[in-house]
Design a protein around this motif. Sequence first.
Motif, PDB file in Angstrom:
ATOM      1  N   VAL A  21       8.700  28.623 -77.792  1.00  0.00           N
ATOM      2  CA  VAL A  21       8.316  27.209 -77.760  1.00  0.00           C
ATOM      3  C   VAL A  21       9.570  26.335 -77.775  1.00  0.00           C
ATOM      4  O   VAL A  21      10.451  26.521 -78.617  1.00  0.00           O
ATOM      5  CB  VAL A  21       7.418  26.861 -78.972  1.00  0.00           C
ATOM      6  CG1 VAL A  21       7.100  25.364 -78.999  1.00  0.00           C
ATOM      7  CG2 VAL A  21       6.132  27.672 -78.956  1.00  0.00           C
ATOM      8  N   ILE A  22       9.633  25.363 -76.845  1.00  0.00           N
ATOM      9  CA  ILE A  22      10.753  24.410 -76.849  1.00  0.00           C
ATOM     10  C   ILE A  22      10.272  22.959 -76.989  1.00  0.00           C
ATOM     11  O   ILE A  22      11.085  22.056 -77.111  1.00  0.00           O
ATOM     12  CB  ILE A  22      11.657  24.558 -75.609  1.00  0.00           C
ATOM     13  CG1 ILE A  22      10.841  24.552 -74.317  1.00  0.00           C
ATOM     14  CG2 ILE A  22      12.516  25.816 -75.721  1.00  0.00           C
ATOM     15  CD1 ILE A  22      11.685  24.504 -73.044  1.00  0.00           C
ATOM     16  N   GLN A  23       8.973  22.734 -76.939  1.00  0.00           N
ATOM     17  CA  GLN A  23       8.431  21.407 -77.234  1.00  0.00           C
ATOM     18  C   GLN A  23       7.076  21.575 -77.890  1.00  0.00           C
ATOM     19  O   GLN A  23       6.252  22.383 -77.445  1.00  0.00           O
ATOM     20  CB  GLN A  23       8.284  20.546 -75.978  1.00  0.00           C
ATOM     21  CG  GLN A  23       7.841  19.103 -76.288  1.00  0.00           C
ATOM     22  CD  GLN A  23       7.556  18.267 -75.038  1.00  0.00           C
ATOM     23  OE1 GLN A  23       7.432  18.805 -73.942  1.00  0.00           O
ATOM     24  NE2 GLN A  23       7.443  16.961 -75.199  1.00  0.00           N
ATOM     25  N   LEU A  24       6.861  20.820 -78.939  1.00  0.00           N
ATOM     26  CA  LEU A  24       5.568  20.797 -79.624  1.00  0.00           C
ATOM     27  C   LEU A  24       5.130  19.342 -79.718  1.00  0.00           C
ATOM     28  O   LEU A  24       5.855  18.494 -80.235  1.00  0.00           O
ATOM     29  CB  LEU A  24       5.699  21.401 -81.026  1.00  0.00           C
ATOM     30  CG  LEU A  24       4.480  21.343 -81.942  1.00  0.00           C
ATOM     31  CD1 LEU A  24       3.282  22.075 -81.334  1.00  0.00           C
ATOM     32  CD2 LEU A  24       4.811  21.931 -83.316  1.00  0.00           C
ATOM     33  N   GLY A  25       3.968  19.079 -79.164  1.00  0.00           N
ATOM     34  CA  GLY A  25       3.398  17.738 -79.235  1.00  0.00           C
ATOM     35  C   GLY A  25       1.984  17.818 -79.763  1.00  0.00           C
ATOM     36  O   GLY A  25       1.217  18.679 -79.329  1.00  0.00           O
ATOM     37  N   LEU A  40      11.399  18.280 -79.472  1.00  0.00           N
ATOM     38  CA  LEU A  40      12.023  19.335 -78.670  1.00  0.00           C
ATOM     39  C   LEU A  40      12.795  20.270 -79.588  1.00  0.00           C
ATOM     40  O   LEU A  40      13.332  19.839 -80.618  1.00  0.00           O
ATOM     41  CB  LEU A  40      12.976  18.734 -77.637  1.00  0.00           C
ATOM     42  CG  LEU A  40      12.371  17.927 -76.487  1.00  0.00           C
ATOM     43  CD1 LEU A  40      13.466  17.208 -75.715  1.00  0.00           C
ATOM     44  CD2 LEU A  40      11.562  18.812 -75.555  1.00  0.00           C
ATOM     45  N   PHE A  41      12.898  21.550 -79.173  1.00  0.00           N
ATOM     46  CA  PHE A  41      13.581  22.554 -79.996  1.00  0.00           C
ATOM     47  C   PHE A  41      14.610  23.317 -79.174  1.00  0.00           C
ATOM     48  O   PHE A  41      14.415  23.558 -77.980  1.00  0.00           O
ATOM     49  CB  PHE A  41      12.575  23.577 -80.556  1.00  0.00           C
ATOM     50  CG  PHE A  41      11.332  22.971 -81.104  1.00  0.00           C
ATOM     51  CD1 PHE A  41      11.380  21.982 -82.067  1.00  0.00           C
ATOM     52  CD2 PHE A  41      10.088  23.380 -80.643  1.00  0.00           C
ATOM     53  CE1 PHE A  41      10.217  21.410 -82.569  1.00  0.00           C
ATOM     54  CE2 PHE A  41       8.927  22.815 -81.139  1.00  0.00           C
ATOM     55  CZ  PHE A  41       8.990  21.829 -82.108  1.00  0.00           C
ATOM     56  N   LYS A  65      19.232  20.279 -80.979  1.00  0.00           N
ATOM     57  CA  LYS A  65      17.865  20.218 -81.508  1.00  0.00           C
ATOM     58  C   LYS A  65      17.648  21.368 -82.500  1.00  0.00           C
ATOM     59  O   LYS A  65      18.265  22.429 -82.387  1.00  0.00           O
ATOM     60  CB  LYS A  65      16.829  20.324 -80.378  1.00  0.00           C
ATOM     61  CG  LYS A  65      16.931  19.248 -79.314  1.00  0.00           C
ATOM     62  CD  LYS A  65      16.658  17.870 -79.869  1.00  0.00           C
ATOM     63  CE  LYS A  65      16.682  16.812 -78.763  1.00  0.00           C
ATOM     64  NZ  LYS A  65      16.568  15.448 -79.308  1.00  0.00           N
ATOM     65  N   PRO A  66      16.739  21.176 -83.460  1.00  0.00           N
ATOM     66  CA  PRO A  66      16.483  22.258 -84.415  1.00  0.00           C
ATOM     67  C   PRO A  66      15.700  23.399 -83.777  1.00  0.00           C
ATOM     68  O   PRO A  66      15.106  23.233 -82.709  1.00  0.00           O
ATOM     69  CB  PRO A  66      15.623  21.560 -85.489  1.00  0.00           C
ATOM     70  CG  PRO A  66      14.922  20.473 -84.747  1.00  0.00           C
ATOM     71  CD  PRO A  66      15.904  19.996 -83.702  1.00  0.00           C
ATOM     72  N   LYS A  67      15.718  24.559 -84.403  1.00  0.00           N
ATOM     73  CA  LYS A  67      14.800  25.626 -84.029  1.00  0.00           C
ATOM     74  C   LYS A  67      13.382  25.167 -84.372  1.00  0.00           C
ATOM     75  O   LYS A  67      13.186  24.330 -85.271  1.00  0.00           O
ATOM     76  CB  LYS A  67      15.127  26.905 -84.794  1.00  0.00           C
ATOM     77  CG  LYS A  67      16.478  27.527 -84.434  1.00  0.00           C
ATOM     78  CD  LYS A  67      16.379  28.314 -83.152  1.00  0.00           C
ATOM     79  CE  LYS A  67      17.591  29.195 -82.916  1.00  0.00           C
ATOM     80  NZ  LYS A  67      18.822  28.479 -82.659  1.00  0.00           N
TER      81      LYS A  67
END
Length: 247
Positions: A21-25, A40-41, A65-67
């Motif tokens: 996962v590189i984006q969570l919305g 964003l991660f 960006k954070p993990k």
Amino acid sequence: MAKRYIILDTETTGTGEADRVIQLGFMVLGEKEIEVQNELFSSEVPIGFGAMEVHGITPSMLEGKPKCKESGAYKRLQELNTNENYLIIHNAPFDITMLEKEGFKTQMRVIDTLRVAKHLLPDEEAHRLQYFRYKMELYKEEQKEADALNIVVKAHDAIGDVLVLKLFLSKLKEIVLAQFPSENPVDKMVSLTATPILIKSFNFGKYKGKTLKEVATSDAAYLRWMLSGMENLDEDMRYSINTVLGS
């Protein structure tokens, strides 16, 4: 505590086993307020060019960006992860599997709007979110909603898709009420999510237009190959093939 409805989408480095996962919305719908989370991660897994083509997230956008597990959005999702709440996703198995790689195990009741749509609208030519965005003219409503929530609407962007999904969910609820007037629409959507779909005919490949029953009679070996040889076989198609083969 009042139950909440979490409408969620992810963007990832790709769709394979190693991808992350590189984006969570997500939006949290409460009794009055709507909470928006979008982050964003960084990831040690490089973004595939096919994935980049879809969501437009490039490596430079993830620098610093954070993990995922260290992010505020992920920690907030963990706080919401109780069995009173509802998790609403279009094609839920994909996003839930991706979040499981980050250590997230959902306790929420799940509504998969993709499967619900397939149950309620079996004759549609497609069940993708962007298809319904245009078919149901959700795009005419989304800008007003986006402005109110300070969201930028872009196709295949996690929070943009969440906003479209929020509008689509309202339409699905109306259809559930029409088809099942005596039932609670939210509970019915949870129930439909848990009910496999019996697919009757192929809409792809060399047997497009043929029923599964016809192919089971004429070329059962092909169906058995699909079960063993197609890694990403849709779970409803797997269920349907097993049914026609009598497994």
